[in-house]
Design a protein around this motif. Sequence first.
Motif, PDB file in Angstrom:
ATOM      1  N   ASN A  12      18.182  28.473  47.085  1.00  0.00           N
ATOM      2  CA  ASN A  12      19.549  28.801  46.699  1.00  0.00           C
ATOM      3  C   ASN A  12      20.482  27.686  47.190  1.00  0.00           C
ATOM      4  O   ASN A  12      20.418  27.300  48.361  1.00  0.00           O
ATOM      5  CB  ASN A  12      19.919  30.147  47.345  1.00  0.00           C
ATOM      6  CG  ASN A  12      21.303  30.626  46.977  1.00  0.00           C
ATOM      7  OD1 ASN A  12      22.275  29.886  47.053  1.00  0.00           O
ATOM      8  ND2 ASN A  12      21.401  31.886  46.602  1.00  0.00           N
ATOM      9  N   GLU A  72      19.321  38.125  54.485  1.00  0.00           N
ATOM     10  CA  GLU A  72      19.781  38.154  53.097  1.00  0.00           C
ATOM     11  C   GLU A  72      20.913  37.187  52.822  1.00  0.00           C
ATOM     12  O   GLU A  72      20.953  36.543  51.772  1.00  0.00           O
ATOM     13  CB  GLU A  72      20.216  39.582  52.750  1.00  0.00           C
ATOM     14  CG  GLU A  72      20.481  39.796  51.271  1.00  0.00           C
ATOM     15  CD  GLU A  72      20.642  41.268  50.918  1.00  0.00           C
ATOM     16  OE1 GLU A  72      20.858  41.556  49.732  1.00  0.00           O
ATOM     17  OE2 GLU A  72      20.558  42.119  51.817  1.00  0.00           O
ATOM     18  N   THR A  77      16.177  36.476  49.750  1.00  0.00           N
ATOM     19  CA  THR A  77      16.934  35.428  49.061  1.00  0.00           C
ATOM     20  C   THR A  77      16.040  34.218  48.823  1.00  0.00           C
ATOM     21  O   THR A  77      15.251  33.845  49.681  1.00  0.00           O
ATOM     22  CB  THR A  77      18.161  35.002  49.898  1.00  0.00           C
ATOM     23  OG1 THR A  77      18.949  36.166  50.179  1.00  0.00           O
ATOM     24  CG2 THR A  77      19.010  33.983  49.168  1.00  0.00           C
TER      25      THR A  77
END
Length: 280
Positions: free
Chosen positions: A172, A141, A168
């Motif tokens: 990102n 995560e 996730t």
Amino acid sequence: MQKNITSLQNPLIKQIVLLQEKSRERRKTGLFIIEGLREITLALKGNYILKTILLCTEIIQKEELLKLKESSESKTEFIEITSEIYGKLAYRGSTEGVLAIARTKDLSISNWFSSGAERLPGSAREPNSDNPLILIAEAPEKPGNIGALLRTADAAGVDAVIIANPKTDLYNPNIIRSSVGCLFTNQIATGTTSEIIRFLKENNINIYCAALQASVPYHTIDFKKPSAIVVGTEATGLSEEWLENSTQNIIIPMQGEIDSMNVSVAAGILIFEGKRQRSF
């Protein structure tokens, strides 16, 4: 003629902020942001399509700009931005004055399915599809941990990294940053635990789960055969589905007071043992 943007209220600048902050925007548009010359160069090596490159000529070196234009596709748009805008968009001040808007790739393991049969695809690194060494992480995560896993996998030269049940978005910005661009240098896939186990079994790849139960010391395993090393989170470990389908659970013997370590550290120990065995 190269475009210029001088206002923070420009719609493109607002979109970039959204792409940096919202995974929903990345999924909706199929775009993400790359910051830094090194990361952008690695993305180009990984055959990512750069839609737009934004540069601050007050920061970027002229020779670096020329290299970037030479290695980019002719369709890539170059836009000059002010130092004020760059300061607003850049997370780090030492990223050479350049950002890019890139197109995401579909990283789902279903893309590895061909004519009804699963296979390990080739990549720029030309992995050994007949005898792969694969790192699998279930439900990581924290972006920092994912980035560290990708850096470790790149350093070891594993054939693939697979993320099971991802928590996730891999695009990102924190993952790209913490992986120092290794998101683009690894052969990566994501999928459910069930999908990945199916892939491994149909390719006759041994499954070695890092777990305390019914385990043997990791260095006693023969990693010279097709192998997948599976790690879970430090907090919850691996799900029962992995343990039920494990060829053999493995453990890193601990000599201190604790019984676990950071997932990227554990993964590094395990995959480098696999690489050590394969070097002989």
